[in-house]
Motif scaffolding. Structure first.
Motif, PDB file in Angstrom:
ATOM      1  N   ALA A   1       0.877  -1.186   0.013  1.00  0.00           N
ATOM      2  CA  ALA A   1       0.008  -0.074   0.040  1.00  0.00           C
ATOM      3  C   ALA A   1       0.915   1.327   0.041  1.00  0.00           C
ATOM      4  O   ALA A   1       0.487   2.316  -0.710  1.00  0.00           O
ATOM      5  CB  ALA A   1      -1.123  -0.088   1.321  1.00  0.00           C
ATOM      6  N   ASN A   2       2.125   1.061   0.826  1.00  0.00           N
ATOM      7  CA  ASN A   2       2.911   2.243   0.981  1.00  0.00           C
ATOM      8  C   ASN A   2       3.668   2.718  -0.490  1.00  0.00           C
ATOM      9  O   ASN A   2       3.691   3.835  -1.053  1.00  0.00           O
ATOM     10  CB  ASN A   2       3.656   2.306   1.729  1.00  0.00           C
TER      11      ASN A   2
ATOM     12  N   ALA B   1      15.589 -11.506  -7.574  1.00  0.00           N
ATOM     13  CA  ALA B   1      15.241 -11.310  -8.792  1.00  0.00           C
ATOM     14  C   ALA B   1      14.111 -10.368  -9.133  1.00  0.00           C
ATOM     15  O   ALA B   1      14.158  -9.447  -9.888  1.00  0.00           O
ATOM     16  CB  ALA B   1      15.232 -12.545  -9.495  1.00  0.00           C
ATOM     17  N   SER B   2      12.945 -10.892  -8.830  1.00  0.00           N
ATOM     18  CA  SER B   2      11.748 -10.131  -8.721  1.00  0.00           C
ATOM     19  C   SER B   2      11.895  -8.783  -8.293  1.00  0.00           C
ATOM     20  O   SER B   2      11.306  -7.644  -8.845  1.00  0.00           O
ATOM     21  CB  SER B   2      10.396 -10.888  -8.281  1.00  0.00           C
ATOM     22  N   PHE B   3      12.540  -8.550  -7.185  1.00  0.00           N
ATOM     23  CA  PHE B   3      12.773  -7.254  -6.411  1.00  0.00           C
ATOM     24  C   PHE B   3      13.602  -6.189  -7.503  1.00  0.00           C
ATOM     25  O   PHE B   3      13.189  -5.153  -7.563  1.00  0.00           O
ATOM     26  CB  PHE B   3      13.432  -7.650  -5.151  1.00  0.00           C
ATOM     27  N   ASP B   4      14.418  -6.861  -8.046  1.00  0.00           N
ATOM     28  CA  ASP B   4      15.588  -6.251  -8.774  1.00  0.00           C
ATOM     29  C   ASP B   4      14.695  -5.620  -9.891  1.00  0.00           C
ATOM     30  O   ASP B   4      15.000  -4.694 -10.425  1.00  0.00           O
ATOM     31  CB  ASP B   4      16.689  -6.839  -9.284  1.00  0.00           C
ATOM     32  N   LEU B   5      13.840  -6.579 -10.606  1.00  0.00           N
ATOM     33  CA  LEU B   5      13.143  -6.363 -11.661  1.00  0.00           C
ATOM     34  C   LEU B   5      12.354  -4.993 -11.470  1.00  0.00           C
ATOM     35  O   LEU B   5      11.971  -4.122 -12.200  1.00  0.00           O
ATOM     36  CB  LEU B   5      12.351  -7.609 -12.196  1.00  0.00           C
TER      37      LEU B   5
ATOM     38  N   CYS C   1      10.913   3.468  -1.297  1.00  0.00           N
ATOM     39  CA  CYS C   1      10.106   3.077  -0.217  1.00  0.00           C
ATOM     40  C   CYS C   1      10.286   1.300  -0.199  1.00  0.00           C
ATOM     41  O   CYS C   1      10.416   1.047   1.031  1.00  0.00           O
ATOM     42  CB  CYS C   1       8.569   3.459  -0.564  1.00  0.00           C
ATOM     43  N   LEU C   2      10.417   0.785  -1.319  1.00  0.00           N
ATOM     44  CA  LEU C   2      10.608  -0.624  -1.303  1.00  0.00           C
ATOM     45  C   LEU C   2      11.870  -0.999  -0.970  1.00  0.00           C
ATOM     46  O   LEU C   2      12.167  -1.946   0.049  1.00  0.00           O
ATOM     47  CB  LEU C   2      10.262  -1.251  -2.657  1.00  0.00           C
TER      48      LEU C   2
ATOM     49  N   GLU D   1      14.228  -6.745   5.585  1.00  0.00           N
ATOM     50  CA  GLU D   1      13.167  -7.117   6.682  1.00  0.00           C
ATOM     51  C   GLU D   1      12.029  -7.409   5.830  1.00  0.00           C
ATOM     52  O   GLU D   1      11.056  -8.323   6.426  1.00  0.00           O
ATOM     53  CB  GLU D   1      12.761  -5.586   7.379  1.00  0.00           C
ATOM     54  N   LEU D   2      11.659  -7.301   4.598  1.00  0.00           N
ATOM     55  CA  LEU D   2      10.723  -7.727   3.904  1.00  0.00           C
ATOM     56  C   LEU D   2      10.856  -9.255   3.374  1.00  0.00           C
ATOM     57  O   LEU D   2       9.995  -9.981   3.313  1.00  0.00           O
ATOM     58  CB  LEU D   2      10.502  -7.013   2.693  1.00  0.00           C
TER      59      LEU D   2
END
Length: 172
Positions: free
Chosen positions: A23-24, A55-59, A74-75, A81-82
């Motif tokens: 949401a943030n 890999a998905s985070f970097d994408l 923000c991400l 921690e995520l």
């Protein structure tokens, strides 16, 4: 809360709530972009392994950073921690990736205490909160993977939600 926990239990790892973080992050994106971003965020926390999640985070960062740096910042701020849940049994992931079950459990108590503020004595309020909690717990989901709690407490390192075999632990 986290500061107090750090002081009393310094080895405790934090897990950020994916529902709130999503949401943030979406708040920094235009409405037309949000469905695509939501799916990409979902792909991160639903990945089978930490490596796939990275890999998905970097994408996601690569896709949105040029146009929406506040969203990616923000991400990225809570990346470790995520993804902490990968260090715990896969059966627990459903329960620890989000704080919504905890918040939902106390929503009825929060709703009632706001309405009755000042109407009850301290003891009366505590009694009412206790009874509301007892009533709410009837609909709570039970923790999956209860048998793994002893391993978690003993500090067993899970790899992508799977407990290493004894040979793997001896080699490490």
């Amino acid at each position: 809360f986290w500061a107090a926990l750090e002081e009393t239990h310094p080895c405790t790892r934090q897990q950020r709530c994916w529902v709130h973080k999503t949401a943030n992050v979406l708040n920094y994106l235009p409405k037309r972009t949000q469905p695509k971003a939501r799916k990409m965020l979902h792909d991160i926390w639903q990945a089978e392994t930490r490596e796939d999640a990275h890999a998905s985070f970097d994408l996601f960062i690569e896709t949105f950073d040029a146009k929406y740096p506040k969203a990616t910042e923000c991400l990225m701020r809570d990346r470790d921690e995520l993804l902490s849940f990968y260090d715990f049994p896969a059966q627990h992931w459903q329960s620890i990736r989000t704080s919504n079950p905890i918040e939902s459990a106390f929503a009825t108590i929060r709703h009632r205490t706001k309405r009755t503020k000042g109407c009850l004595s301290r003891d009366g309020m505590l009694h009412m909160m206790f009874k509301l909690g007892q009533s709410a717990e009837k609909s709570w989901r039970k923790l999956r993977g209860f048998a793994y709690l002893a391993d978690v407490i003993q500090g067993v390192d899970f790899v992508n939600g799977i407990k290493p075999s004894n040979q793997d632990q001896a080699a490490a």
